[in-house]
Design an enzyme around this catalytic site. Sequence first.
Site, PDB file in Angstrom:
ATOM      1  CG  HIS A  62      -1.981   1.012   1.214  1.00  0.00           C
ATOM      2  ND1 HIS A  62      -1.800   2.293   1.701  1.00  0.00           N
ATOM      3  CD2 HIS A  62      -3.259   0.952   0.767  1.00  0.00           C
ATOM      4  CE1 HIS A  62      -2.914   2.971   1.551  1.00  0.00           C
ATOM      5  NE2 HIS A  62      -3.813   2.197   0.983  1.00  0.00           N
ATOM      6  CG  ASP A 183      -8.317   4.215  -2.690  1.00  0.00           C
ATOM      7  OD1 ASP A 183      -7.895   3.591  -1.714  1.00  0.00           O
ATOM      8  OD2 ASP A 183      -7.646   5.087  -3.271  1.00  0.00           O
TER       9      ASP A 183
END
Length: 225
Positions: A62, A183
């Site tokens: 990430h 997201d």
Amino acid sequence: MQDPIAAGEELKRCVNELGFKGALVNGFTQRDVADSAYYYDIPEYRDFWQVVSDVDVPFYLHPRMQIPERSQTYEGHPWLKSSPWGFAVETSTHALRLCGSGLFDDFSNLKIVIGHQGEGIPFGLWRIDARMRFSPRGYRGKRLLGDYFREHFHVTVSGNYNDAAFRCAVDVLGVDRMYFCSDYPFERMQDAADWFDNTDVIDDSARLKIGRTNAIRLFDLDGAG
């Protein structure tokens, strides 16, 4: 992930005792001093990657923001440092380091996930391989970098609801390595769903794979049949 050995033990506990289906790490780690940055391609993290290989779960790399002491290229333009640009630069560079370190020669079953349609890598992958034929300085992989990326990386569409980027990522990776993702909470779920349900880049068969069955397979979820 300051201590690779401890991180590996915690991953084993999470997978074997708690039933976790994967791991997520926010980019590089820091230790000892505030302006340090340790990336996971370096040799001291091989023991950790051995654990990831042994438990055989996906590893999500990430984004995170680069630390101020290492952000000179963004001076005077703080808007560049995070999600508009810097997140992709940081994560894609880390991913390419993994590809070029020989990691995937050592652990052939690793599955790495990155977001945002591949953080720009699919668009640049052909040129990376083309130039590496002439300038492979320090490259430790046994094969072309693109081979490792296409074989070991899985890409979500998270926060990048753009047909052109989607078409490029699908062309490079194929529909079996693409995944729907919103997201959230940084993006609206409705925006993600509306775009994905209506894009004409893929047909309904591919939409089902990217929206559901690819993830069932990757994370070994119940109901895979």
